[in-house]
Design a protein around this motif. Structure first.
Motif, PDB file in Angstrom:
ATOM      1  N   VAL A  50       1.032  -1.138  -0.009  1.00 58.15           N
ATOM      2  CA  VAL A  50       0.099  -0.172   0.060  1.00 58.15           C
ATOM      3  C   VAL A  50       1.250   1.328   0.573  1.00 58.15           C
ATOM      4  CG1 VAL A  50      -2.040   1.270   1.334  1.00 58.15           C
ATOM      5  CG2 VAL A  50      -2.066  -1.231   1.429  1.00 58.15           C
ATOM      6  N   ASP A  51       0.998   1.422  -1.016  1.00 57.21           N
ATOM      7  CA  ASP A  51       1.124   3.243  -0.711  1.00 57.21           C
ATOM      8  C   ASP A  51       0.653   4.688  -0.331  1.00 57.21           C
ATOM      9  OD1 ASP A  51       2.795   2.434  -2.780  1.00 57.21           O
ATOM     10  OD2 ASP A  51       2.768   3.285  -4.848  1.00 57.21           O
ATOM     11  N   VAL A  52       1.462   5.034   0.387  1.00 52.69           N
ATOM     12  CA  VAL A  52       0.396   5.997   1.017  1.00 52.69           C
ATOM     13  C   VAL A  52       1.786   7.726   1.268  1.00 52.69           C
ATOM     14  CG1 VAL A  52       1.530   5.910   3.603  1.00 52.69           C
ATOM     15  CG2 VAL A  52      -0.031   6.858   3.744  1.00 52.69           C
ATOM     16  N   SER A  53       0.845   8.726   0.606  1.00 52.62           N
ATOM     17  CA  SER A  53       1.971   9.950   1.231  1.00 52.62           C
ATOM     18  C   SER A  53       2.606  10.673   2.196  1.00 52.62           C
ATOM     19  CB  SER A  53       0.901  11.138   0.696  1.00 52.62           C
ATOM     20  OG  SER A  53       1.916  11.701   0.822  1.00 52.62           O
ATOM     21  N   GLN A  54       4.067  10.824   2.506  1.00 47.31           N
ATOM     22  CA  GLN A  54       4.416  10.339   4.136  1.00 47.31           C
ATOM     23  C   GLN A  54       4.341  12.313   4.143  1.00 47.31           C
ATOM     24  OE1 GLN A  54       8.732  11.197   1.892  1.00 47.31           O
ATOM     25  NE2 GLN A  54       9.628   9.134   2.299  1.00 47.31           N
ATOM     26  N   ALA A  55       3.536  13.091   3.608  1.00 48.60           N
ATOM     27  CA  ALA A  55       2.693  13.917   3.936  1.00 48.60           C
ATOM     28  C   ALA A  55       1.517  13.795   5.088  1.00 48.60           C
ATOM     29  CB  ALA A  55       2.984  14.883   2.981  1.00 48.60           C
ATOM     30  N   GLY A  56       0.911  12.774   4.250  1.00 50.70           N
ATOM     31  CA  GLY A  56      -0.416  12.476   4.714  1.00 50.70           C
ATOM     32  C   GLY A  56      -0.870  12.071   6.202  1.00 50.70           C
ATOM     33  N   ASN A  57      -0.545  12.643   7.479  1.00 45.87           N
ATOM     34  CA  ASN A  57      -0.274  12.248   8.853  1.00 45.87           C
ATOM     35  C   ASN A  57      -1.658  11.073   9.052  1.00 45.87           C
ATOM     36  OD1 ASN A  57       2.355  12.881   9.043  1.00 45.87           O
ATOM     37  ND2 ASN A  57       1.571  14.508   9.915  1.00 45.87           N
ATOM     38  N   ALA A  58      -3.148  11.718   8.525  1.00 49.65           N
ATOM     39  CA  ALA A  58      -4.070  11.577   8.375  1.00 49.65           C
ATOM     40  C   ALA A  58      -4.320  10.458   8.026  1.00 49.65           C
ATOM     41  CB  ALA A  58      -4.997  12.301   8.095  1.00 49.65           C
ATOM     42  N   SER A  59      -3.565  10.216   6.655  1.00 51.02           N
ATOM     43  CA  SER A  59      -3.349   8.787   6.253  1.00 51.02           C
ATOM     44  C   SER A  59      -3.148   7.813   6.340  1.00 51.02           C
ATOM     45  CB  SER A  59      -3.489   9.032   4.043  1.00 51.02           C
ATOM     46  OG  SER A  59      -3.527   9.554   3.835  1.00 51.02           O
ATOM     47  N   ILE A  60      -2.001   8.204   7.113  1.00 52.00           N
ATOM     48  CA  ILE A  60      -1.279   7.279   7.859  1.00 52.00           C
ATOM     49  C   ILE A  60      -1.427   6.346   8.692  1.00 52.00           C
ATOM     50  CG2 ILE A  60       1.263   7.181   9.143  1.00 52.00           C
ATOM     51  CD1 ILE A  60       2.767   9.151   7.106  1.00 52.00           C
ATOM     52  N   LYS A  61      -1.705   7.796   9.998  1.00 49.24           N
ATOM     53  CA  LYS A  61      -3.121   6.846  10.718  1.00 49.24           C
ATOM     54  C   LYS A  61      -4.274   5.979  10.392  1.00 49.24           C
ATOM     55  CE  LYS A  61      -1.004   9.067  14.092  1.00 49.24           C
ATOM     56  NZ  LYS A  61      -0.372   8.553  15.640  1.00 49.24           N
ATOM     57  N   GLN A  62      -4.799   6.518   9.174  1.00 47.86           N
ATOM     58  CA  GLN A  62      -6.074   5.666   8.652  1.00 47.86           C
ATOM     59  C   GLN A  62      -5.551   4.261   8.747  1.00 47.86           C
ATOM     60  OE1 GLN A  62      -9.614   5.766   8.565  1.00 47.86           O
ATOM     61  NE2 GLN A  62      -9.060   7.856   9.862  1.00 47.86           N
ATOM     62  N   LEU A  63      -4.476   3.966   7.532  1.00 49.06           N
ATOM     63  CA  LEU A  63      -3.707   3.231   7.457  1.00 49.06           C
ATOM     64  C   LEU A  63      -2.857   2.177   8.579  1.00 49.06           C
ATOM     65  CD1 LEU A  63      -2.456   1.376   5.117  1.00 49.06           C
ATOM     66  CD2 LEU A  63      -1.029   2.369   4.222  1.00 49.06           C
ATOM     67  N   GLU A  64      -2.903   2.575   9.894  1.00 50.78           N
ATOM     68  CA  GLU A  64      -2.534   1.400  10.600  1.00 50.78           C
ATOM     69  C   GLU A  64      -3.815   1.293  11.224  1.00 50.78           C
ATOM     70  OE1 GLU A  64      -0.323   4.479  13.512  1.00 50.78           O
ATOM     71  OE2 GLU A  64       1.059   4.779  12.158  1.00 50.78           O
ATOM     72  N   ALA A  65      -5.085   1.826  11.175  1.00 45.44           N
ATOM     73  CA  ALA A  65      -5.771   0.956  11.470  1.00 45.44           C
ATOM     74  C   ALA A  65      -6.664  -0.445  10.593  1.00 45.44           C
ATOM     75  CB  ALA A  65      -7.483   2.336  12.057  1.00 45.44           C
ATOM     76  N   VAL A  66      -6.870  -0.170   9.194  1.00 47.80           N
ATOM     77  CA  VAL A  66      -6.290  -0.914   8.314  1.00 47.80           C
ATOM     78  C   VAL A  66      -5.725  -1.823   8.195  1.00 47.80           C
ATOM     79  CG1 VAL A  66      -7.125  -1.003   5.983  1.00 47.80           C
ATOM     80  CG2 VAL A  66      -7.546   0.631   6.948  1.00 47.80           C
ATOM     81  N   ALA A  67      -3.968  -1.648   8.498  1.00 39.44           N
ATOM     82  CA  ALA A  67      -3.978  -3.320   8.597  1.00 39.44           C
ATOM     83  C   ALA A  67      -3.747  -3.777   9.597  1.00 39.44           C
ATOM     84  CB  ALA A  67      -2.817  -1.920   8.520  1.00 39.44           C
ATOM     85  N   SER A  68      -4.741  -3.289  11.082  1.00 34.53           N
ATOM     86  CA  SER A  68      -4.478  -4.398  11.878  1.00 34.53           C
ATOM     87  C   SER A  68      -5.960  -4.839  11.843  1.00 34.53           C
ATOM     88  CB  SER A  68      -4.980  -3.156  13.280  1.00 34.53           C
ATOM     89  OG  SER A  68      -4.612  -3.911  13.949  1.00 34.53           O
ATOM     90  N   GLN A  69      -7.034  -4.521  11.480  1.00 33.41           N
ATOM     91  CA  GLN A  69      -8.308  -4.618  11.347  1.00 33.41           C
ATOM     92  C   GLN A  69      -7.962  -6.039  10.108  1.00 33.41           C
ATOM     93  OE1 GLN A  69     -11.301  -1.995   9.784  1.00 33.41           O
ATOM     94  NE2 GLN A  69     -12.259  -2.273  10.873  1.00 33.41           N
ATOM     95  N   LEU A  70      -6.666  -6.365   8.443  1.00 34.99           N
ATOM     96  CA  LEU A  70      -6.665  -6.840   7.946  1.00 34.99           C
ATOM     97  C   LEU A  70      -5.375  -7.691   8.226  1.00 34.99           C
ATOM     98  CD1 LEU A  70      -5.915  -4.758   4.182  1.00 34.99           C
ATOM     99  CD2 LEU A  70      -7.884  -6.065   4.872  1.00 34.99           C
ATOM    100  N   ALA A  71      -4.959  -7.877   9.377  1.00 36.20           N
ATOM    101  CA  ALA A  71      -3.954  -8.771   9.961  1.00 36.20           C
ATOM    102  C   ALA A  71      -5.304 -10.170  11.080  1.00 36.20           C
ATOM    103  CB  ALA A  71      -3.259  -7.733  11.400  1.00 36.20           C
ATOM    104  N   GLU A  72      -5.872  -9.667  11.346  1.00 36.89           N
ATOM    105  CA  GLU A  72      -7.121 -10.244  11.997  1.00 36.89           C
ATOM    106  C   GLU A  72      -7.921 -11.552  10.952  1.00 36.89           C
ATOM    107  OE1 GLU A  72     -10.164  -7.860  14.424  1.00 36.89           O
ATOM    108  OE2 GLU A  72      -8.826  -6.303  14.452  1.00 36.89           O
ATOM    109  N   VAL A  73      -7.517 -10.932   9.944  1.00 35.46           N
ATOM    110  CA  VAL A  73      -8.463 -11.996   9.018  1.00 35.46           C
ATOM    111  C   VAL A  73      -7.551 -12.569   7.953  1.00 35.46           C
ATOM    112  CG1 VAL A  73     -10.923 -11.264   8.776  1.00 35.46           C
ATOM    113  CG2 VAL A  73      -8.600 -10.626   7.535  1.00 35.46           C
TER     114      VAL A  73
END
Length: 230
Positions: A50-73
């Motif tokens: 997954v690509d994410v912009s280094q400047a997008g702090n909000a996107s990075i935080k959202q990606l961390e949450a998504v990664a956590s949910q995907l890890a659960e499955v």
């Protein structure tokens, strides 16, 4: 906003059991016991880059949450932080597996190639790709909306498009927020509905020459008799 209707969105709650059932049915199971599912036939770990912009702090935080949910499955996420220029180039060129970004999906009046099948090479994430039936329906509705001058018809088409993109998970939303332009109450003659369904955001969505403030509401200039230089 006439181009949005909450009841026209099809929401998909996080359902681990259903996700596991679907993945199992595709023979995507954890064959080596490391907690991450493997591709069919005992292949490599199922990892989404997954690509994410280094400047997008909000996107990075959202990606961390998504990664956590995907890890659960049992799905791993490999984050690739890039600068905004690289992110924009990869996005418009379709050179990415997945990308976490802010996407204004319910905006059929601007930058349509970002999110809609507005032509053979649109959207960017499916440029020149095979069209699914719902995409052909979206393309027809978008063309009808853009050619219509009837506000009620446009609003109805926008709601139908909203239902199609959300029901078919055209992009996967994580956070939903309203868009708005705050205009000081002292300023008069701002067009109703500014800005979202106008042609651009913020000050580009209004004709500044038409704005005015009554003399009684005017305040002292910050820099009187000074012309701004840019």
């Amino acid at each position: 906003m006439p181009y949005y209707d909450a009841s026209s969105s099809d929401y998909h709650p996080f359902d681990q059991a259903k996700a596991a059932e679907l993945l199992d049915g595709l023979d995507v199971v954890d064959t080596d016991g490391d907690g991450t599912r493997n591709m069919p036939g005992g292949g490599d770990n199922l990892t989404i880059n997954v690509d994410v912009s280094q400047a997008g702090n909000a996107s990075i935080k959202q990606l961390e949450a998504v990664a956590s949910q995907l890890a659960e499955v049992g799905i791993a996420v490999q984050t690739r932080a890039v600068d905004q220029t690289v992110a924009d180039t990869n996005f418009t060129g379709g050179q990415f597996s997945a990308m976490m970004m802010r996407d204004n999906v319910i905006l059929p009046t601007r930058e349509t190639c970002r999110s809609w099948p507005a032509g053979a090479n649109c959207p960017h994430f499916n440029a020149g790709g095979d069209r699914l039936p719902f995409e052909a329906d979206l393309e027809a509705k978008l063309a009808a909306l853009q050619s219509s001058s009837d506000a009620a018809e446009q609003a109805q088409l926008a709601r139908e498009m909203q239902q199609l993109v959300t029901a078919n998970a055209y992009t996967i939303g994580t956070v939903q927020v309203p868009a708005a332009l705050l205009v000081n109450k002292r300023i008069k003659n701002a067009h109703p509905g500014t800005p979202v369904f106008m042609y651009e955001w913020a000050e580009d969505g209004v004709i500044r020459e038409r704005l005015w403030t009554p003399a009684a509401d005017q305040e002292q200039e910050v820099l009187p008799d000074t012309i701004a230089e840019y």
